[in-house]
Design an enzyme around this catalytic site. Structure first.
Site, PDB file in Angstrom:
ATOM      1  N   ARG A  77       0.815  -1.216   0.000  1.00  0.00           N
ATOM      2  CA  ARG A  77       0.000   0.000   0.000  1.00  0.00           C
ATOM      3  C   ARG A  77       0.851   1.270   0.000  1.00  0.00           C
ATOM      4  O   ARG A  77       0.664   2.159  -0.835  1.00  0.00           O
ATOM      5  CB  ARG A  77      -0.910   0.041   1.240  1.00  0.00           C
ATOM      6  CG  ARG A  77      -2.182  -0.728   1.113  1.00  0.00           C
ATOM      7  CD  ARG A  77      -2.574  -1.269   2.450  1.00  0.00           C
ATOM      8  NE  ARG A  77      -1.583  -2.283   2.804  1.00  0.00           N
ATOM      9  CZ  ARG A  77      -1.721  -3.571   2.498  1.00  0.00           C
ATOM     10  NH1 ARG A  77      -2.807  -3.976   1.905  1.00  0.00           N
ATOM     11  NH2 ARG A  77      -0.781  -4.445   2.775  1.00  0.00           N
ATOM     12  N   THR A  78       1.786   1.385   0.944  1.00  0.00           N
ATOM     13  CA  THR A  78       2.485   2.660   1.145  1.00  0.00           C
ATOM     14  C   THR A  78       3.361   2.992  -0.061  1.00  0.00           C
ATOM     15  O   THR A  78       3.352   4.118  -0.558  1.00  0.00           O
ATOM     16  CB  THR A  78       3.329   2.593   2.434  1.00  0.00           C
ATOM     17  OG1 THR A  78       2.505   2.086   3.482  1.00  0.00           O
ATOM     18  CG2 THR A  78       3.867   3.940   2.815  1.00  0.00           C
ATOM     19  N   ARG A 103      11.177   3.914   3.966  1.00  0.00           N
ATOM     20  CA  ARG A 103      10.689   2.896   4.912  1.00  0.00           C
ATOM     21  C   ARG A 103      11.883   2.061   5.330  1.00  0.00           C
ATOM     22  O   ARG A 103      12.658   1.593   4.490  1.00  0.00           O
ATOM     23  CB  ARG A 103       9.624   2.004   4.282  1.00  0.00           C
ATOM     24  CG  ARG A 103       9.338   0.810   5.194  1.00  0.00           C
ATOM     25  CD  ARG A 103       8.132   0.029   4.799  1.00  0.00           C
ATOM     26  NE  ARG A 103       6.916   0.763   5.101  1.00  0.00           N
ATOM     27  CZ  ARG A 103       5.713   0.200   5.096  1.00  0.00           C
ATOM     28  NH1 ARG A 103       5.578  -1.082   4.816  1.00  0.00           N
ATOM     29  NH2 ARG A 103       4.643   0.905   5.371  1.00  0.00           N
ATOM     30  N   HIS A 140       4.439   5.809  11.650  1.00  0.00           N
ATOM     31  CA  HIS A 140       4.049   5.674  10.244  1.00  0.00           C
ATOM     32  C   HIS A 140       3.084   6.842   9.998  1.00  0.00           C
ATOM     33  O   HIS A 140       1.858   6.670   9.951  1.00  0.00           O
ATOM     34  CB  HIS A 140       3.363   4.323  10.050  1.00  0.00           C
ATOM     35  CG  HIS A 140       3.102   3.922   8.633  1.00  0.00           C
ATOM     36  ND1 HIS A 140       3.216   4.788   7.567  1.00  0.00           N
ATOM     37  CD2 HIS A 140       2.712   2.726   8.106  1.00  0.00           C
ATOM     38  CE1 HIS A 140       2.916   4.142   6.446  1.00  0.00           C
ATOM     39  NE2 HIS A 140       2.602   2.903   6.751  1.00  0.00           N
ATOM     40  N   LYS A 161      25.881  -4.908  -0.460  1.00  0.00           N
ATOM     41  CA  LYS A 161      27.351  -5.051  -0.385  1.00  0.00           C
ATOM     42  C   LYS A 161      27.904  -4.341   0.838  1.00  0.00           C
ATOM     43  O   LYS A 161      29.116  -4.217   0.992  1.00  0.00           O
ATOM     44  CB  LYS A 161      27.999  -4.448  -1.638  1.00  0.00           C
ATOM     45  CG  LYS A 161      27.571  -5.078  -2.943  1.00  0.00           C
ATOM     46  CD  LYS A 161      28.243  -4.341  -4.106  1.00  0.00           C
ATOM     47  CE  LYS A 161      27.536  -4.638  -5.418  1.00  0.00           C
ATOM     48  NZ  LYS A 161      27.901  -3.671  -6.461  1.00  0.00           N
TER      49      LYS A 161
HETATM   50  N1   CP Z   1      -0.417  -0.063   5.869  1.00  0.00           N
HETATM   51  C1   CP Z   1       0.802  -0.310   5.359  1.00  0.00           C
HETATM   52  O1   CP Z   1       1.803   0.313   5.740  1.00  0.00           O
HETATM   53  O2   CP Z   1       0.829  -1.294   4.414  1.00  0.00           O
HETATM   54  P1   CP Z   1       2.127  -1.736   3.583  1.00  0.00           P
HETATM   55  O3   CP Z   1       3.064  -2.393   4.547  1.00  0.00           O
HETATM   56  O4   CP Z   1       1.616  -2.663   2.519  1.00  0.00           O
HETATM   57  O5   CP Z   1       2.750  -0.495   3.007  1.00  0.00           O
END
Ligand code: CP
Length: 324
Positions: A63-64, A113, A141, A91
């Site tokens: 999603r993100t 992320r 998040h 590496k």
């Molecule tokens: N909600 C969320 O962060 O989903 P993903 O891990 O798929 O990005």
């Protein structure tokens, strides 16, 4: 190369803890006009034309990552996707060296992320580009928290005064932390519910109500934000079994029916169907789980626009190609 520190958010978006209620509301309000862009046959406006954005995902995401990429493309930014596997990270290259090399190619923003809590801030303090936290370990998040707030606000037309219970694996959850900060800053009452092993040790000091029984949480709440059991972050022993977890803490149709009133159901995904949430709830009439995903694109457009120096009051004009 210096990058703009937008007057509304500053240089980076690292978490909701450091934002004021006014800043959070400004992001939600900016997302409103951007929603419509995704409904057009041609889903593109020139708001970020000429900007180069790197999506650096060191952890898996559906999603993100895709939502950021859609947001960037719909605002006409140039985007590059970077993942640890297949790059020189494998590496032994460090996060900062990697980012400095990307900056040497003249980028403007990094969406990151990473599995380490604090990694987004660590990077933001060492590079000039704007940094957006797309989830750092167990810390925050923020864009998930914002899209959850927008989805709740869409439904109730307000956040203040609502009773929101976050259920499940609070201990490992960055989504729980961003929700907690955002909801409380906007005036909601927040509770958590889950097994003692999946609640932080200092949970009572976080100023939230703690429910030990899911039935009591359902009785209390206007909104349930149901979190995934993060099996990949558990080294075992947190719950006796997934079946047992569903039996004691699962959000099931029967439990919601017993409450006798409508409760809005959110889940950030990915879901463990039949564990923390049953399919007839996830796909039921009070679920806004896919609405959350749709709102995620508008929220990320708003964040990128504001970090690039945009103003909330100009978002409506910006999306039709004017106002800048
Ligand atoms: N909600 C969320 O962060 O989903 P993903 O891990 O798929 O990005």
């Amino acid at each position: 190369m210096a990058h703009p520190a937008g007057p509304y958010l500053g240089k980076d978006l690292l978490g909701l803890e450091e934002l004021s209620a006014e800043q959070i509301t400004a992001i939600l309000d900016t997302a409103e006009p951007f929603k419509e862009i995704s409904e057009r046959p041609i889903k593109k406006v020139p708001v970020l034309r000429g900007k180069t954005i790197v999506n650096a995902f060191f952890e898996n995401s559906t999603r993100t990552r895709i939502s950021f990429e859609f947001a960037e493309k719909r605002l006409s930014a140039d985007t590059v996707n970077f993942s640890a596997s297949g790059s020189s990270v494998s590496k032994g290259e460090t996060l900062v060296d990697t980012a400095k090399n990307l900056e040497a190619m003249r980028i403007d923003m990094v969406v990151i992320r990473h599995g380490a809590s604090g990694s987004a801030r660590f990077l933001a303090e060492r590079i000039d580009s704007n940094v957006v936290n797309a989830g750092d370990g167990r810390h925050e998040h923020p864009t998930q928290g914002l899209l959850d707030l927008l989805t709740i606000r869409d439904h109730f037309r307000r956040i203040a005064g609502l009773k929101v219970c976050i259920t499940g694996d609070i201990l490992h959850s960055r989504v729980a932390r961003s929700n907690l900060w955002g909801l409380r800053k906007l005036g909601a009452e927040v509770a958590v519910c889950g097994p003692r092993t999946l609640l932080p040790r200092d949970v009572e000091e976080m100023g939230v109500t703690v429910f030990r029984r899911i039935e009591d949480a359902i009785e209390w709440a206007d909104v349930l934000n149901v979190l995934r059991l993060q099996l990949e972050r558990m080294q075992g022993g947190f719950v006796p079994s997934l079946r047992e977890y569903n039996r004691v803490f699962g959000v099931t149709r029967a439990r919601l029916d017993r409450a006798g009133r409508d409760i809005l159901i959110l889940h950030p995904g990915p879901m463990n169907r039949g564990v923390e949430i049953d399919s007839d709830v996830a796909d039921g009439p009070h679920s806004v789980i896919l609405q959350q995903v749709t709102n995620g694109v508008a929220i990320r457009m708003a964040v990128l626009y504001l970090l690039a120096g945009g103003a909330p009051e100009r978002a409506e004009a910006a999306k039709t190609g004017g106002g800048e």
